[in-house]
Design a protein around this motif. Structure first.
Motif, PDB file in Angstrom:
ATOM      1  N   ILE A 340       0.835  -1.204   0.000  1.00 45.64           N
ATOM      2  CA  ILE A 340       0.000   0.000   0.000  1.00 45.64           C
ATOM      3  C   ILE A 340       0.871   1.257   0.000  1.00 45.64           C
ATOM      4  N   TYR A 341       1.916   1.250   0.827  1.00 43.93           N
ATOM      5  CA  TYR A 341       2.811   2.406   0.920  1.00 43.93           C
ATOM      6  C   TYR A 341       3.506   2.674  -0.412  1.00 43.93           C
ATOM      7  N   ALA A 342       3.906   1.578  -1.109  1.00 43.67           N
ATOM      8  CA  ALA A 342       4.571   1.743  -2.405  1.00 43.67           C
ATOM      9  C   ALA A 342       3.634   2.391  -3.426  1.00 43.67           C
ATOM     10  N   PHE A 343       2.408   1.923  -3.498  1.00 45.92           N
ATOM     11  CA  PHE A 343       1.455   2.495  -4.455  1.00 45.92           C
ATOM     12  C   PHE A 343       1.030   3.901  -4.042  1.00 45.92           C
ATOM     13  N   GLN A 344       0.935   4.143  -2.747  1.00 46.71           N
ATOM     14  CA  GLN A 344       0.563   5.476  -2.283  1.00 46.71           C
ATOM     15  C   GLN A 344       1.668   6.482  -2.581  1.00 46.71           C
ATOM     16  N   SER A 345       2.933   6.038  -2.512  1.00 48.82           N
ATOM     17  CA  SER A 345       4.048   6.944  -2.791  1.00 48.82           C
ATOM     18  C   SER A 345       4.045   7.418  -4.235  1.00 48.82           C
ATOM     19  N   ALA A 346       3.443   6.622  -5.123  1.00 53.13           N
ATOM     20  CA  ALA A 346       3.399   6.993  -6.539  1.00 53.13           C
ATOM     21  C   ALA A 346       2.088   7.660  -6.930  1.00 53.13           C
ATOM     22  N   PHE A 347       0.980   7.189  -6.365  1.00 58.35           N
ATOM     23  CA  PHE A 347      -0.342   7.652  -6.799  1.00 58.35           C
ATOM     24  C   PHE A 347      -1.123   8.419  -5.733  1.00 58.35           C
ATOM     25  N   GLY A 348      -0.544   8.612  -4.568  1.00 59.49           N
ATOM     26  CA  GLY A 348      -1.252   9.333  -3.524  1.00 59.49           C
ATOM     27  C   GLY A 348      -2.426   8.536  -2.979  1.00 59.49           C
ATOM     28  N   GLN A 349      -3.511   9.230  -2.680  1.00 64.25           N
ATOM     29  CA  GLN A 349      -4.686   8.586  -2.111  1.00 64.25           C
ATOM     30  C   GLN A 349      -5.285   7.539  -3.042  1.00 64.25           C
ATOM     31  N   PHE A 350      -5.180   7.778  -4.350  1.00 68.72           N
ATOM     32  CA  PHE A 350      -5.698   6.784  -5.296  1.00 68.72           C
ATOM     33  C   PHE A 350      -4.989   5.444  -5.124  1.00 68.72           C
ATOM     34  N   GLY A 351      -3.663   5.473  -4.959  1.00 66.40           N
ATOM     35  CA  GLY A 351      -2.900   4.247  -4.745  1.00 66.40           C
ATOM     36  C   GLY A 351      -3.311   3.540  -3.476  1.00 66.40           C
ATOM     37  N   LEU A 352      -3.616   4.323  -2.445  1.00 68.99           N
ATOM     38  CA  LEU A 352      -4.081   3.776  -1.171  1.00 68.99           C
ATOM     39  C   LEU A 352      -5.374   2.987  -1.365  1.00 68.99           C
ATOM     40  N   TYR A 353      -6.344   3.604  -2.024  1.00 62.59           N
ATOM     41  CA  TYR A 353      -7.645   2.967  -2.229  1.00 62.59           C
ATOM     42  C   TYR A 353      -7.556   1.824  -3.244  1.00 62.59           C
ATOM     43  N   PHE A 354      -6.686   1.988  -4.227  1.00 62.15           N
ATOM     44  CA  PHE A 354      -6.526   0.976  -5.281  1.00 62.15           C
ATOM     45  C   PHE A 354      -6.134  -0.366  -4.675  1.00 62.15           C
ATOM     46  N   ILE A 355      -5.121  -0.377  -3.822  1.00 62.70           N
ATOM     47  CA  ILE A 355      -4.662  -1.638  -3.224  1.00 62.70           C
ATOM     48  C   ILE A 355      -5.697  -2.173  -2.250  1.00 62.70           C
ATOM     49  N   GLY A 356      -6.428  -1.309  -1.579  1.00 70.95           N
ATOM     50  CA  GLY A 356      -7.484  -1.778  -0.685  1.00 70.95           C
ATOM     51  C   GLY A 356      -8.532  -2.582  -1.433  1.00 70.95           C
ATOM     52  N   VAL A 357      -8.960  -2.069  -2.585  1.00 68.38           N
ATOM     53  CA  VAL A 357      -9.961  -2.763  -3.397  1.00 68.38           C
ATOM     54  C   VAL A 357      -9.381  -4.047  -3.988  1.00 68.38           C
ATOM     55  N   ILE A 358      -8.152  -3.971  -4.511  1.00 65.62           N
ATOM     56  CA  ILE A 358      -7.503  -5.143  -5.109  1.00 65.62           C
ATOM     57  C   ILE A 358      -7.338  -6.248  -4.066  1.00 65.62           C
ATOM     58  N   ALA A 359      -6.936  -5.894  -2.859  1.00 62.48           N
ATOM     59  CA  ALA A 359      -6.762  -6.896  -1.791  1.00 62.48           C
ATOM     60  C   ALA A 359      -8.072  -7.604  -1.503  1.00 62.48           C
ATOM     61  N   LEU A 360      -9.169  -6.857  -1.500  1.00 64.19           N
ATOM     62  CA  LEU A 360     -10.477  -7.457  -1.258  1.00 64.19           C
ATOM     63  C   LEU A 360     -10.838  -8.442  -2.368  1.00 64.19           C
ATOM     64  N   LEU A 361     -10.615  -8.050  -3.630  1.00 65.80           N
ATOM     65  CA  LEU A 361     -10.925  -8.926  -4.761  1.00 65.80           C
ATOM     66  C   LEU A 361     -10.048 -10.179  -4.740  1.00 65.80           C
ATOM     67  N   PHE A 362      -8.751  -9.982  -4.520  1.00 64.86           N
ATOM     68  CA  PHE A 362      -7.827 -11.117  -4.487  1.00 64.86           C
ATOM     69  C   PHE A 362      -8.195 -12.079  -3.365  1.00 64.86           C
ATOM     70  N   GLY A 363      -8.539 -11.528  -2.220  1.00 71.73           N
ATOM     71  CA  GLY A 363      -8.836 -12.368  -1.061  1.00 71.73           C
ATOM     72  C   GLY A 363     -10.093 -13.192  -1.235  1.00 71.73           C
ATOM     73  N   ILE A 364     -11.147 -12.591  -1.798  1.00 74.91           N
ATOM     74  CA  ILE A 364     -12.406 -13.310  -1.997  1.00 74.91           C
ATOM     75  C   ILE A 364     -12.216 -14.508  -2.911  1.00 74.91           C
ATOM     76  N   THR A 365     -11.519 -14.303  -4.038  1.00 78.81           N
ATOM     77  CA  THR A 365     -11.333 -15.407  -4.982  1.00 78.81           C
ATOM     78  C   THR A 365     -10.458 -16.499  -4.391  1.00 78.81           C
ATOM     79  N   THR A 366      -9.486 -16.124  -3.572  1.00 74.35           N
ATOM     80  CA  THR A 366      -8.628 -17.129  -2.939  1.00 74.35           C
ATOM     81  C   THR A 366      -9.413 -17.965  -1.936  1.00 74.35           C
ATOM     82  N   THR A 367     -10.160 -17.300  -1.086  1.00 73.86           N
ATOM     83  CA  THR A 367     -10.942 -18.011  -0.083  1.00 73.86           C
ATOM     84  C   THR A 367     -11.931 -18.968  -0.737  1.00 73.86           C
ATOM     85  N   ALA A 368     -12.635 -18.494  -1.773  1.00 74.19           N
ATOM     86  CA  ALA A 368     -13.611 -19.340  -2.468  1.00 74.19           C
ATOM     87  C   ALA A 368     -12.933 -20.517  -3.156  1.00 74.19           C
TER      88      ALA A 368
END
Length: 482
Positions: A340-368
């Motif tokens: 998250i810190y790496a993406f935030q350092s490049a994209f600011g708040q967008f990078g912060l939210y981007f990884i949050g959403v991606i983590a949720l998507l990645f996690g759901i498919t893995t668990t299922a």
């Protein structure tokens, strides 16, 4: 608690385990005559290049849906948090060993999937079941005559099922959403578990439909975001590449919040996180691949190579290069917070939210995806009593989501955070991988025969043996003269 679990994990992932894993990868890669690398173009054409034009039985799983479940199971928070944790502990050199295992892991995954399809069983409903416990019992036991095979199959099954109580990715997702959107971790774990219950309740068909729609989208989205970040920091890439190669064999010196790492730590963390990312050698995704409708075991096995390529060579490498090229790896952060810190350092708040959403998507498919693996093991253990099998799977559907809440609560209240979580993951990964590697080495000759048959029948390489049967049940019937 963390120090005890970490010490035990480090011991289990010591030199003997590393030698066994890499030895298995080298054996299968060399004995296959570097099949994956010599024919990667053909593999891509027959898998991703073929799109969704594949066959599917009623209520069954098509090869495309199988790979979506498998990639969804592999491209999880391990590709976000696990890779970041490896670099936080091992430094840049960890990426070298992550990719080193992916290099051999592509062939290992082809072998796992091929053997799972070859030795699979079919129940009274016409559904296929397979996986390591099947090829251990049928391959090493019935086919090879090893009396200890049933014990090994049982050990694999029990060790693998322990992963069901490790939190099923939810801790890292909760950590990511807490960092990005300030969502309390324990209430989120409860809500997440309810959603998992909904997705898994109707079993593999709903999971297959869900994964086939979400997995391609989430992978492309993350890949695009990562490429843009790396291009923004392209001037750092020569130094990053040099550090990756050099530190892989010398260790990494302390820098900033990074405390430094010896060579063995770099190797151990890189290989452990690579297996956690692509699951090659762990024996997980062959359980869903075995359910696919395929004309030849190796043809389904080709998807295994693509699975490793996507999850590690593409997605995990994007994560690692994003962290290394931005220089954030010396921040002292670890797990998904570092990503998250790496993406935030490049994209600011967008990078912060981007990884949050991606983590949720990645996690759901893995668990299922992993839910289908556990069901496959239960089906194998109680295959002789289908009524009891179905009842146990029903009970498992009900209890499966709730260890998420327990694990997140315990780790959160302990105050030890992601380091404790990844120490737990090391513990639940090492044992099934070890048992599966033993089986793969023992059945390497069967894999080579399957591979030679596939090349002769469908690639025009070598002579076709008209008496060779591509599936174990057919071969057994032929021997009995049925």
């Amino acid at each position: 608690m963390q120090s005890i679990i970490s010490s035990l994990g480090s011991f289990l992932w010591g030199p003997p385990m590393i030698i066994a894993i890499m030895g298995c990868g080298i054996l299968l890669t060399v004995s296959s005559k570097f099949f994956v690398f010599r024919h990667f173009g053909m593999i891509f054409k027959k898998t991703l290049g073929a799109g969704r034009a594949d066959s599917k039985q009623k209520d069954g799983v098509s090869p495309f849906e199988a790979i979506c479940i498998a990639v969804g199971g592999a491209v999880g928070v391990g590709s976000l948090g696990g890779v970041a944790a490896a670099i936080a502990v091992g430094g840049p050199g960890a990426l070298f060993w992550i990719l080193a295992w992916a290099f051999f892991g592509m062939t290992v995954k082809v072998a796992e999937v091929s053997l799972a399809c070859y030795y699979r069983c079919r129940d009274s409903k016409g559904d296929y079941y397979g996986g390591p416990s099947y090829y251990i019992e049928r391959g090493l036991g019935e086919d090879k005559g090893y009396k200890w095979a049933k014990v090994l199959a049982c050990c694999f099954g029990v060790a693998f099922l322990l992963a069901a109580f490790s939190g099923n990715q939810v801790y890292t997702i909760a950590e990511a959403l807490n960092t990005t959107f300030h969502i309390p971790m324990i209430p989120f774990a409860f809500a997440y578990s309810l959603f998992v219950f909904y997705i898994t309740w109707k079993g593999t068909p709903r999971i297959a439909n869900f994964a086939s729609k979400l997995v391609p989208f989430m992978c492309l989205l993350y890949f695009a975001g990562g490429i843009i970040l790396i291009l923004l920091n392209f001037r750092a890439l020569p130094g990053v590449i040099q550090a990756v190669v050099t530190d892989a064999f010398t260790g990494s010196a302390a820098a900033g919040g990074f405390v430094g790492a010896g060579v063995m730590t770099v190797i151990r963390t890189g290989i452990a996180r690579s297996i956690n990312s692509n699951e090659a050698g762990q024996g997980s995704s062959p359980m869903i691949h075995a359910a696919a409708n395929t004309r030849h075991p190796v043809e389904q096995g080709l998807w295994g190579a693509i699975e490793v390529f996507v999850s590690t060579v593409l997605v995990s490498t994007i994560t690692a290069l994003a962290i290394l090229s931005t220089g954030t790896w010396t921040s002292g952060l670890t797990s998904v917070s570092l990503t998250i810190y790496a993406f935030q350092s490049a994209f600011g708040q967008f990078g912060l939210y981007f990884i949050g959403v991606i983590a949720l998507l990645f996690g759901i498919t893995t668990t299922a995806g992993w839910f289908t693996y556990y069901c496959s093991l239960i089906a194998h253990g109680f295959r002789k009593n289908e009524k009891l099998r179905d009842r146990l799977i029903l009970i498992f559907k009900i209890i499966f989501p709730w260890p998420n809440v327990i694990v997140v609560t315990l780790i959160e209240l302990s105050g030890q955070g992601p380091n404790l979580y990844w120490a737990m993951i090391d513990m639940v990964t090492v044992l099934p991988t070890f048992f599966n590697v033993i089986a793969l080495i023992g059945l390497s000759g069967v894999f080579v025969k399957l591979l030679n048959d596939y090349k002769a029948r469908y690639m025009g390489i070598g002579q076709i043996d008209s008496g060779f049967q591509a599936f174990y049940d057919n071969a057994t019937s032929a021997k009995k003269g049925e």
